[in-house]
Design a protein around this motif. Structure first.
Motif, short mmCIF file in Angstrom:
data_model
loop_
_atom_site.label_atom_id
_atom_site.label_comp_id
_atom_site.label_asym_id
_atom_site.label_seq_id
_atom_site.Cartn_x
_atom_site.Cartn_y
_atom_site.Cartn_z
N ALA A 3 31.63 -37.10 -39.96
CA ALA A 3 30.72 -36.14 -40.58
C ALA A 3 29.32 -36.71 -40.77
CB ALA A 3 31.27 -35.69 -41.93
N TYR A 4 29.18 -38.04 -40.74
CA TYR A 4 27.89 -38.67 -40.99
C TYR A 4 27.27 -39.28 -39.74
CZ TYR A 4 29.57 -38.04 -45.70
OH TYR A 4 30.05 -37.48 -46.85
N ARG A 5 27.78 -38.89 -38.57
CA ARG A 5 27.22 -39.43 -37.32
C ARG A 5 25.79 -38.99 -37.09
NH1 ARG A 5 31.33 -38.46 -32.56
NH2 ARG A 5 29.59 -37.16 -31.94
N SER A 6 25.47 -37.78 -37.55
CA SER A 6 24.11 -37.24 -37.37
C SER A 6 23.91 -36.12 -38.38
CB SER A 6 23.94 -36.69 -35.95
OG SER A 6 24.72 -35.50 -35.79
N VAL A 57 15.26 -37.59 -40.47
CA VAL A 57 15.97 -38.54 -41.33
C VAL A 57 17.20 -39.07 -40.58
CG1 VAL A 57 17.39 -38.70 -43.43
CG2 VAL A 57 15.18 -37.51 -43.48
N GLN A 58 17.38 -40.36 -40.65
CA GLN A 58 18.54 -40.99 -40.04
C GLN A 58 19.57 -41.30 -41.13
OE1 GLN A 58 18.72 -41.36 -36.56
NE2 GLN A 58 16.91 -40.07 -36.84
N LEU A 59 20.79 -40.92 -40.89
CA LEU A 59 21.85 -41.19 -41.87
C LEU A 59 22.31 -42.63 -41.73
CD1 LEU A 59 24.01 -37.96 -41.43
CD2 LEU A 59 22.22 -38.40 -43.12
N PRO A 60 22.66 -43.27 -42.84
CA PRO A 60 23.19 -44.63 -42.76
C PRO A 60 24.53 -44.63 -42.01
CG PRO A 60 22.92 -43.91 -45.07
CD PRO A 60 22.56 -42.76 -44.19
N GLU A 118 14.71 -29.66 -43.99
CA GLU A 118 13.63 -30.61 -44.25
C GLU A 118 13.98 -31.98 -43.69
OE1 GLU A 118 11.12 -32.64 -47.92
OE2 GLU A 118 12.50 -31.00 -48.37
N ALA A 119 15.21 -32.42 -43.91
CA ALA A 119 15.64 -33.72 -43.38
C ALA A 119 15.57 -33.73 -41.86
CB ALA A 119 17.06 -34.03 -43.86
N PHE A 145 21.91 -33.76 -52.41
CA PHE A 145 21.39 -34.88 -53.21
C PHE A 145 21.26 -36.13 -52.34
CE2 PHE A 145 21.94 -38.61 -55.90
CZ PHE A 145 20.95 -38.41 -56.85
N GLN A 146 22.28 -36.41 -51.55
CA GLN A 146 22.24 -37.59 -50.69
C GLN A 146 21.09 -37.52 -49.69
OE1 GLN A 146 26.28 -37.28 -49.28
NE2 GLN A 146 27.01 -38.87 -50.69
N LEU A 147 20.88 -36.34 -49.10
CA LEU A 147 19.77 -36.19 -48.16
C LEU A 147 18.43 -36.35 -48.86
CD1 LEU A 147 20.87 -33.23 -45.86
CD2 LEU A 147 20.74 -35.66 -45.28
N GLN A 148 18.34 -35.77 -50.05
CA GLN A 148 17.10 -35.88 -50.82
C GLN A 148 16.81 -37.34 -51.15
OE1 GLN A 148 15.49 -32.72 -51.48
NE2 GLN A 148 13.85 -34.23 -51.55
N GLU A 149 17.83 -38.09 -51.47
CA GLU A 149 17.66 -39.51 -51.76
C GLU A 149 17.18 -40.28 -50.53
OE1 GLU A 149 18.61 -41.66 -54.80
OE2 GLU A 149 17.80 -39.73 -55.45
N LEU A 150 17.65 -39.89 -49.35
CA LEU A 150 17.19 -40.54 -48.12
C LEU A 150 15.73 -40.20 -47.82
CD1 LEU A 150 20.32 -40.08 -45.85
CD2 LEU A 150 19.45 -42.24 -46.79
N MET A 151 15.34 -38.98 -48.15
CA MET A 151 13.95 -38.56 -47.89
C MET A 151 12.99 -39.12 -48.91
SD MET A 151 14.21 -34.67 -46.46
CE MET A 151 15.22 -34.00 -47.79
#
Length: 156
Positions: free
Chosen positions: A48-51, A39-42, A33-34, A146-152
């Motif tokens: 691990a959080y580059r993309s 969705v862009q990660l901070p 879904e992200a 959870f982190q992805l859901q919070e970004l969405m």
């Protein structure tokens, strides 16, 4: 084969493998879904959080790493599985990679007994007992989902 269809020697291991499977699959759905929502990660210092693709690689590769580490601490051969596909191709191989990984978890951990979970002798370098390692592996995809859901859907 599903985790619930395997005849485990330990009910604790059965429960944790089933939870791991449930949460890893749930993470994959949230990740899809992200990805669909772009969705862009901070920014973060960890690779691990580059993309989103790097995050997917991280979660699946960690699940494989937990299994390898548990097998080694249990005195069993490490699974001879293919390495986790790299971030550049992992999205296209998600389904097959996830299914293969979960099959490995089921097969490798089915004969673990309760007595294997907290051995009497501490192994140097073993930071977790097997049951704690299983619990940590279960929570890893939960945290990232959870982190992805919070970004969405950020809290208001």
């Amino acid at each position: 084969m599903t985790a619930s269809s395997v005849n485990y020697r330990s009910r604790t291991v059965r429960a944790l493998v089933m939870l791991h499977e449930q949460h890893l699959r749930a993470f994959a759905e949230v990740w899809k879904e992200a990805k669909a929502r772009d969705v862009q990660l901070p920014a973060a210092p960890e690779d691990a959080y580059r993309s989103l693709d790097h995050l997917l690689f991280h979660v699946l590769d960690s699940a494989q790493g937990y299994l390898v580490r548990m097998c080694l601490h249990l005195g069993r051969p490490a699974p001879q599985t293919a390495p986790t596909p790299g971030p550049e191709v992992i999205a296209s191989e998600l389904s097959s990679t996830l299914n293969s990984l979960l099959d490995d978890w089921r097969v490798r951990l089915a004969d673990v007994q309760d007595s294997d979970l907290e051995p009497e002798i501490y192994t140097p370098g073993m930071h977790y007992w097997i049951d704690a390692m299983l619990e940590h592996a279960v929570m890893h995809p939960v945290r990232h989902a959870f982190q992805l859901q919070e970004l969405m859907d950020p809290p208001r």
